[in-house]
Write a protein that holds these residues in place. Structure first.
Motif, PDB file in Angstrom:
ATOM      1  N   UNK A   1       0.862  -1.183   0.000  1.00 44.81           N
ATOM      2  CA  UNK A   1       0.000   0.000   0.000  1.00 44.81           C
ATOM      3  C   UNK A   1       0.896   1.229   0.000  1.00 44.81           C
ATOM      4  N   UNK A   2       0.369   2.318  -0.534  1.00 48.91           N
ATOM      5  CA  UNK A   2       1.125   3.578  -0.558  1.00 48.91           C
ATOM      6  C   UNK A   2       0.632   4.437   0.596  1.00 48.91           C
ATOM      7  N   UNK A   3       1.521   4.741   1.523  1.00 51.12           N
ATOM      8  CA  UNK A   3       1.120   5.445   2.740  1.00 51.12           C
ATOM      9  C   UNK A   3       2.261   6.333   3.214  1.00 51.12           C
ATOM     10  N   UNK A   4       1.914   7.507   3.720  1.00 50.67           N
ATOM     11  CA  UNK A   4       2.906   8.431   4.294  1.00 50.67           C
ATOM     12  C   UNK A   4       4.096   8.608   3.349  1.00 50.67           C
ATOM     13  N   UNK A   5       3.810   8.734   2.068  1.00 49.68           N
ATOM     14  CA  UNK A   5       4.852   9.052   1.103  1.00 49.68           C
ATOM     15  C   UNK A   5       5.684   7.886   0.612  1.00 49.68           C
ATOM     16  N   UNK A   6       5.309   6.662   0.959  1.00 49.24           N
ATOM     17  CA  UNK A   6       6.108   5.529   0.496  1.00 49.24           C
ATOM     18  C   UNK A   6       5.317   4.240   0.425  1.00 49.24           C
ATOM     19  N   UNK A   7       5.921   3.239  -0.206  1.00 48.70           N
ATOM     20  CA  UNK A   7       5.286   1.928  -0.275  1.00 48.70           C
ATOM     21  C   UNK A   7       5.508   1.182   1.039  1.00 48.70           C
ATOM     22  N   UNK A   8       4.466   0.542   1.491  1.00 44.81           N
ATOM     23  CA  UNK A   8       4.533  -0.226   2.731  1.00 44.81           C
ATOM     24  C   UNK A   8       4.074  -1.651   2.476  1.00 44.81           C
ATOM     25  N   UNK A   9       4.647  -2.578   3.217  1.00 43.19           N
ATOM     26  CA  UNK A   9       4.182  -3.961   3.169  1.00 43.19           C
ATOM     27  C   UNK A   9       2.919  -4.051   4.023  1.00 43.19           C
ATOM     28  N   UNK A  10       1.881  -4.673   3.471  1.00 46.12           N
ATOM     29  CA  UNK A  10       0.594  -4.756   4.167  1.00 46.12           C
ATOM     30  C   UNK A  10       0.299  -6.200   4.571  1.00 46.12           C
ATOM     31  N   UNK A  11      -0.236  -6.344   5.779  1.00 41.27           N
ATOM     32  CA  UNK A  11      -0.502  -7.661   6.345  1.00 41.27           C
ATOM     33  C   UNK A  11      -1.917  -7.691   6.930  1.00 41.27           C
ATOM     34  N   UNK A  12      -2.465  -8.913   7.010  1.00 37.45           N
ATOM     35  CA  UNK A  12      -3.770  -9.079   7.634  1.00 37.45           C
ATOM     36  C   UNK A  12      -3.808 -10.399   8.384  1.00 37.45           C
TER      37      UNK A  12
END
Length: 170
Positions: A155-166
């Motif tokens: 996901x794109x968050x706070x200016x950068x790509x982040x690894x997303x988990x659930x």
């Protein structure tokens, strides 16, 4: 001796302690060579906003604040655009801004925090927990793996790509 560990809503009086803990975490990420949290976020306004909106939570050990976290129910616009796929489309708790007081560092506090978050999620009859972290936040990536979170994409968050988990809770 067993300590009493509790998760509770953050209050206005907690603001300065929380901000101090976040500043320690920001500095730790910098020393680790991470880009996460190095652009002026989170800041004191983030903390005040979290508390005002009821998102801010603290995990206490014998009444002393050890960990800060923001828990947001069903609301993270960035999560609508995932490169990948979430495990579920139901209600979810978003975990943001996890920070541990250095006095409590290295004691497995974040693992305990996730246990409390999962209890919180279950008690509110919410289906899953969603969380993202920086690709270079190795400690958090290890914790998510150990706690059984599934990597879902980016996901794109706070200016950068982040690894997303659930993780599905109920």
């Amino acid at each position: 001796m067993n300590s009493e560990i509790k998760l509770r809503k953050a209050e206005t009086e907690d603001r300065d302690i929380i901000w101090n803990i976040l500043q320690q975490a920001i500095e730790r990420r910098r020393k680790d060579g991470s880009t996460q949290w190095q652009q002026g976020y989170p800041n004191i306004n983030t903390v005040e906003s979290d508390i005002k909106k009821g998102f801010g939570y603290v995990m206490t050990v014998d009444g002393e604040i050890a960990v800060y976290v923001a828990l947001i129910i069903n609301d993270e616009p960035a999560y609508n655009n995932i490169e990948g796929a979430w495990l579920s489309n139901g209600e979810f708790v978003v975990v943001h801004r996890v920070a541990v007081d250095e006095k409590f560092a290295g004691q497995g506090m974040v693992k305990k925090l996730f246990d409390h978050i999962e209890d919180f999620t279950r008690s509110h009859e919410i289906q899953s927990v969603k969380v993202d972290t920086n690709y270079d936040n190795v400690p958090m990536l290890k914790i998510l793996e150990s706690k059984g979170y599934t990597y879902c994409g980016e996901v794109f968050l706070a200016g950068g790509m982040r690894k997303a988990f659930e993780k599905i809770i109920i």
